[in-house]
Design a protein around this motif. Sequence first.
Motif, short mmCIF file in Angstrom:
data_model
loop_
_atom_site.label_atom_id
_atom_site.label_comp_id
_atom_site.label_asym_id
_atom_site.label_seq_id
_atom_site.Cartn_x
_atom_site.Cartn_y
_atom_site.Cartn_z
N THR A 89 76.30 42.67 49.21
CA THR A 89 75.59 41.58 49.88
C THR A 89 76.54 40.97 50.91
O THR A 89 77.70 41.37 51.02
N SER A 91 78.11 38.56 50.60
CA SER A 91 79.25 37.96 49.91
C SER A 91 80.55 38.69 50.21
O SER A 91 81.64 38.16 49.95
N ARG A 93 81.86 38.85 52.89
CA ARG A 93 82.59 38.02 53.86
C ARG A 93 83.79 37.32 53.23
O ARG A 93 84.78 37.04 53.89
N HIS A 94 83.72 37.06 51.91
CA HIS A 94 84.82 36.39 51.22
C HIS A 94 86.10 37.23 51.24
O HIS A 94 87.21 36.68 51.18
N LEU A 178 81.86 36.06 42.65
CA LEU A 178 81.95 35.64 44.04
C LEU A 178 81.51 36.75 44.99
O LEU A 178 80.81 36.50 45.97
N ILE A 179 81.93 37.98 44.71
CA ILE A 179 81.60 39.13 45.55
C ILE A 179 80.66 40.02 44.74
O ILE A 179 81.03 40.56 43.70
N VAL A 180 79.45 40.18 45.23
CA VAL A 180 78.39 40.86 44.48
C VAL A 180 78.29 42.32 44.88
O VAL A 180 78.10 42.65 46.06
#
Length: 190
Positions: A89, A91, A93-94, A178-180
């Motif tokens: 997803t 996510s 970007r983190h 946090l990261i999916v």
Amino acid sequence: MIVLSEYFEFKNPDRKQEVLESIKENSSLQEIDRIILFCEKDDEDLRHIPKVEVVHVSSRCRYKDIFLYANENLSGEICIVCNNDISFTGSLRHVREIDIQDMFICLTRWDVQIDGSIRLKEPKQSRKHSQDSWIFKSPLPQKMIDKGGIFFGRPGCDNMIAYLGVVSGLKVLNPSELIVSKHRHLSNSR
């Protein structure tokens, strides 16, 4: 970020569709620049997916094959090694928000449900012992290649790879909430 995964011939058409859906979903993410698939045979369906590049291999992939490819061809790049039925997803970007030099991020999967929702891998107590994707900045330590002769999909391979990260001096993290990373496997076919 560059996704690296193996891709092979599927006996079950439903299973193939699940994997192609994951690849297409990754292709649609702005966080992912390229998708490199290690294939023994050409597959016409891959030619029409943006960002996909095929590397022809003569046999089934081991982690060391992909790690070596990343070291030799993707130095300085953020690499994501994952099973071919994994998609991500926004996510991701983190990952760009932190310096991941000398880190090895191991992600536990979120299983896609029949209604399209996702659920973090069950049972809860087994989450820390299961990963389906690994994120790092290339190059990896040589020990990851020297000791990474483990085939994708072998039972326990995920923990062996995480262990290799530890003994190679990398900081191993699992920020799966946090990261999916989404695991698409409803067909019950391997």
